[in-house]
Scaffold this active site. Structure first.
Site, PDB file in Angstrom:
ATOM      1  N   HIS A 235       1.004  -1.239  -0.226  1.00 49.33           N
ATOM      2  CA  HIS A 235       0.144  -0.016  -0.089  1.00 49.33           C
ATOM      3  C   HIS A 235       0.894   1.295  -0.085  1.00 49.33           C
ATOM      4  O   HIS A 235       1.267   1.837   1.071  1.00 49.33           O
ATOM      5  CB  HIS A 235      -0.964  -0.113   1.078  1.00 49.33           C
ATOM      6  CG  HIS A 235      -1.977   1.149   1.371  1.00 49.33           C
ATOM      7  ND1 HIS A 235      -3.154   1.016   2.013  1.00 49.33           N
ATOM      8  CD2 HIS A 235      -1.990   2.492   0.675  1.00 49.33           C
ATOM      9  CE1 HIS A 235      -3.847   2.057   1.907  1.00 49.33           C
ATOM     10  NE2 HIS A 235      -3.167   2.956   1.187  1.00 49.33           N
TER      11      HIS A 235
ATOM     12  N   HIS B 228       1.474   4.872  -2.432  1.00 47.86           N
ATOM     13  CA  HIS B 228       1.074   5.530  -3.747  1.00 47.86           C
ATOM     14  C   HIS B 228       2.401   6.144  -3.994  1.00 47.86           C
ATOM     15  O   HIS B 228       3.047   6.942  -3.745  1.00 47.86           O
ATOM     16  CB  HIS B 228       0.295   6.783  -3.205  1.00 47.86           C
ATOM     17  CG  HIS B 228      -1.247   6.085  -3.024  1.00 47.86           C
ATOM     18  ND1 HIS B 228      -2.419   5.784  -3.569  1.00 47.86           N
ATOM     19  CD2 HIS B 228      -1.577   5.768  -1.792  1.00 47.86           C
ATOM     20  CE1 HIS B 228      -3.090   5.358  -2.943  1.00 47.86           C
ATOM     21  NE2 HIS B 228      -2.949   5.256  -1.633  1.00 47.86           N
TER      22      HIS B 228
ATOM     23  N   HIS C 113      -9.527   1.045  -1.408  1.00 49.03           N
ATOM     24  CA  HIS C 113      -9.412   1.514  -0.099  1.00 49.03           C
ATOM     25  C   HIS C 113     -10.990   1.371   0.572  1.00 49.03           C
ATOM     26  O   HIS C 113     -11.784   1.603  -0.269  1.00 49.03           O
ATOM     27  CB  HIS C 113      -9.028   2.847  -0.363  1.00 49.03           C
ATOM     28  CG  HIS C 113      -7.611   3.300  -0.445  1.00 49.03           C
ATOM     29  ND1 HIS C 113      -6.895   2.623  -1.376  1.00 49.03           N
ATOM     30  CD2 HIS C 113      -6.702   4.196  -0.097  1.00 49.03           C
ATOM     31  CE1 HIS C 113      -5.471   3.050  -1.743  1.00 49.03           C
ATOM     32  NE2 HIS C 113      -5.614   3.916  -0.596  1.00 49.03           N
TER      33      HIS C 113
ATOM     34  N   GLU D 191     -11.201   3.505   6.224  1.00 45.97           N
ATOM     35  CA  GLU D 191     -10.189   4.359   6.626  1.00 45.97           C
ATOM     36  C   GLU D 191     -11.012   5.381   7.380  1.00 45.97           C
ATOM     37  O   GLU D 191     -11.099   5.601   8.565  1.00 45.97           O
ATOM     38  CB  GLU D 191      -9.458   4.999   5.539  1.00 45.97           C
ATOM     39  CG  GLU D 191      -8.089   6.167   6.114  1.00 45.97           C
ATOM     40  CD  GLU D 191      -7.464   6.597   5.044  1.00 45.97           C
ATOM     41  OE1 GLU D 191      -6.547   7.557   5.394  1.00 45.97           O
ATOM     42  OE2 GLU D 191      -8.013   6.598   3.835  1.00 45.97           O
TER      43      GLU D 191
ATOM     44  N   ASP E 165       1.499   7.054   1.851  1.00 40.38           N
ATOM     45  CA  ASP E 165       2.298   8.413   1.102  1.00 40.38           C
ATOM     46  C   ASP E 165       3.366   8.940   2.090  1.00 40.38           C
ATOM     47  O   ASP E 165       3.082   9.889   2.857  1.00 40.38           O
ATOM     48  CB  ASP E 165       1.035   9.619   0.861  1.00 40.38           C
ATOM     49  CG  ASP E 165       0.041   8.898   0.098  1.00 40.38           C
ATOM     50  OD1 ASP E 165       0.222   9.019  -1.005  1.00 40.38           O
ATOM     51  OD2 ASP E 165      -1.028   8.478   0.800  1.00 40.38           O
TER      52      ASP E 165
END
Length: 351
Positions: A32, A34, A212, A215, A294
């Protein structure tokens, strides 16, 4: 009890708190991440200068000060603005190569990173430009650093399913370059069901599916991702703790969760790392994994996420090894590749 579990339980110091050297030595996969979210401010300024782009920030420190996110949307607003510096094939290569070098330093042996083609094609950047740069770097990463990879194309969920279909059609000539599709961006108000048809089309093309869910979104989004999109992994998924039934289901079905601890705290899903439930979920038998999401925006790559669990949750060597094993088992590599990586993991554990 499996052979691997037996090794974990009988390894010397398995109950000791994991230290940095042990965490770095563990062969880990990242599921996971990006790529656009690994754009460090220094590289952002370099690419902006190369492409003649005027950034709304004076220096690196000013950018980092802007990374004071209050929720997912406040992060995404800056995220898309920063991605505008990515224009050429070399830009996408440099972005990906910088991430691969960090992986090599931190003991990451396999990656399945996300990229958001719509973030770039909507700016007039050709799909081929994006994929040529990323795939060339991934090939070099395998050849020069020994890091295997599988690229995942993500649809932006705040856009329409029609736009997602257009993106999938543009990507069909490049099916040899990526292994699956995902769903990211603004979760609230954009349920998985919105993308049922395009995920079905991706399945018909033989692509893996992830999404996703859970979250900021509710348990219903995890259910929709599983039952409507037929995903093989849930990205994030930490809201499963709101439902005893969902936690039981995820454990029983072995559905992996690609959890991102530093991201969860920076985006205020949890106020402090000490509140994070990942080790509790691990104890319950869920296939949770550790990931960086990220990292340029959230303050740490994969090793820092593992270290945060040791620092704030008292993660033991045994727990860290199980998380690393989960990341291998949850990946989309072959059974043979998984066996080899698990053997390497066992060598680290018993050393």
């Amino acid at each position: 009890m499996s052979g691997f579990e037996h090794i974990l339980q009988n390894t010397r110091a398995a109950s000791e708190r994991a230290d940095e050297a042990f965490l770095r030595a563990l062969p880990k996969t990242e599921l996971h991440l990006h790529l656009e979210g690994s754009l460090e401010p220094e590289l952002m300024f370099e690419l902006a200068a190369r492409n003649g782009i005027q950034l709304p920030y004076q220096d690196v420190d000013q950018i980092r000060q802007a990374y004071n996110f209050t929720n997912l949307q406040s992060f995404l607003d800056i995220y898309y603005q920063c991605a505008d510096v990515l224009r050429t094939e070399q830009d996408f290569y440099d972005l990906t190569w910088a991430y691969l070098q960090r992986c090599h330093e931190e003991g990451v042996v396999h990656i399945e990173p996300f990229f958001d083609p719509q973030t770039h094609t909507d700016r007039g950047i050709a799909m081929q430009t994006v994929l040529d740069g990323i795939s060339r770097a991934l090939a070099d990463g395998h050849e020069q650093l020994g890091i295997s990879s599988g690229l995942i194309l993500c649809f932006l969920r705040h856009l329409s399913e029609e736009a997602a279909f257009a993106t999938l059609e543009q990507a069909i000539p490049y099916l040899h370059v990526f292994i699956g599709v995902g769903l990211d961006s603004s979760e609230l108000g954009n349920p998985p069901e919105k993308f049922a048809k395009v995920f079905a089309a991706a399945a018909e093309l033989g692509l893996h599916r992830v999404a996703h869910a859970g979250e900021e979104g509710p348990i219903a989004y995890i259910e929709g991702a599983l039952d409507v999109l037929n995903v093989e992994r849930i990205d994030h998924g930490v809201r499963c703790t709101d439902s005893e039934a969902m936690m039981t289901r995820l454990a029983a079905e072995g559905i992996p969760l690609t959890v991102c601890p530093l991201s969860n705290t920076r985006l205020k899903v949890y106020q402090h790392m000490s509140e994070h439930p990942i080790l509790e979920l691990l104890q319950r038998g869920l296939c949770v994994t550790v990931n960086a999401d990220d990292p340029a925006f959230f303050g740490g790559y994969l090793l820092a996420n593992y270290q945060a669990l040791a620092d704030h949750l008292g993660m033991t060597r045994g727990q860290a090894a199980q998380l690393a094993a989960n990341s291998i088992q949850a990946s989309f590599i072959t059974v043979e590749q998984k066996t080899l990586l698990l053997e390497k993991l066992e060598q680290v554990i018993v050393a």
